[in-house]
Design an enzyme around this catalytic site. Structure first.
Site, PDB file in Angstrom:
ATOM      1  N   ILE A  11     -49.756 -18.035  19.445  1.00  0.00           N
ATOM      2  CA  ILE A  11     -48.558 -17.203  19.290  1.00  0.00           C
ATOM      3  C   ILE A  11     -47.487 -17.654  20.278  1.00  0.00           C
ATOM      4  CG2 ILE A  11     -47.631 -14.879  19.603  1.00  0.00           C
ATOM      5  CD1 ILE A  11     -50.300 -13.830  18.398  1.00  0.00           C
ATOM      6  N   HIS A  14     -45.898 -20.925  19.055  1.00  0.00           N
ATOM      7  CA  HIS A  14     -44.991 -20.818  17.910  1.00  0.00           C
ATOM      8  C   HIS A  14     -43.785 -19.914  18.173  1.00  0.00           C
ATOM      9  CE1 HIS A  14     -47.193 -23.306  15.139  1.00  0.00           C
ATOM     10  NE2 HIS A  14     -48.309 -22.682  15.434  1.00  0.00           N
ATOM     11  N   GLU A  15     -43.950 -18.881  18.969  1.00  0.00           N
ATOM     12  CA  GLU A  15     -42.841 -17.971  19.261  1.00  0.00           C
ATOM     13  C   GLU A  15     -41.951 -18.491  20.384  1.00  0.00           C
ATOM     14  OE1 GLU A  15     -41.976 -14.950  17.893  1.00  0.00           O
ATOM     15  OE2 GLU A  15     -43.614 -14.933  16.440  1.00  0.00           O
ATOM     16  N   GLY A  16     -42.567 -19.215  21.307  1.00  0.00           N
ATOM     17  CA  GLY A  16     -41.857 -19.634  22.506  1.00  0.00           C
ATOM     18  C   GLY A  16     -42.008 -18.577  23.594  1.00  0.00           C
ATOM     19  N   ARG A 148     -46.609 -23.324  11.615  1.00  0.00           N
ATOM     20  CA  ARG A 148     -47.293 -22.091  12.013  1.00  0.00           C
ATOM     21  C   ARG A 148     -48.249 -21.617  10.928  1.00  0.00           C
ATOM     22  NH1 ARG A 148     -44.841 -17.029  15.161  1.00  0.00           N
ATOM     23  NH2 ARG A 148     -46.735 -15.757  15.229  1.00  0.00           N
TER      24      ARG A 148
END
Length: 158
Positions: A11, A14-16, A148
């Protein structure tokens, strides 16, 4: 069921991760892994959100421990939601993939999804393929979402 450390890292990837507060595309003060600092700001019309000030005690660099704590807090809601939406025994990989998916899409989107129906019917391979249908943002296929969803699909099948 709690998510694994592997899921948390996916997470974050992919989210940063941001250690200083910033305004997300919805003009909300955000920090960490997509954590909204002031939920009340989201109730304002979009054109009024820029006037919402960052509180002085939040105008700083957050520590890794603080960011990890905010992520753990936010994940609780999604872990609970996945347990409610999928009232059967899930593998760790299935739970992790579905929680990551919900973190990105929202629990309402998961609830209405064909993916959910296929998991409930125990159509595991078909459910895994459903992840790949959620790769668009703003009407365009986004390479980051393709990556993702492939990662979530692989995790779901692990």
């Amino acid at each position: 069921m709690k998510v694994s450390d592997r899921c948390k890292e996916m997470i974050k990837h992919h989210e940063g991760v941001r250690y200083k507060p910033y305004r997300c595309p919805a003009k909300l003060w955000t920090v960490g892994v997509g954590h909204v600092l002031y939920p009340n700001q989201g109730r304002l019309p979009l054109d009024q959100r820029d006037a919402f000030p960052l509180e002085p005690n939040d105008n700083r660099t957050f520590s890794k421990d603080e960011v990890d704590g905010l992520l753990a807090f936010d994940l609780q809601r999604f872990e609970t939601g996945i347990t409610r939406l999928f009232p059967m025994v899930l593998t760790i990989g299935q739970n992790d993939a579905l929680t990551s998916f919900a973190f990105n899409l929202g629990l309402g989107g998961v609830q209405r999804s064909t993916l959910r129906q296929k998991v409930i019917r125990n159509e595991i391979q078909e459910a895994a393929d459903e992840f790949l249908k959620f790769t668009r943002g703003g009407g365009k296929v986004l390479p980051g979402l393709v990556k993702r969803r492939n990662d979530e699909r692989a995790l779901f099948l692990s």
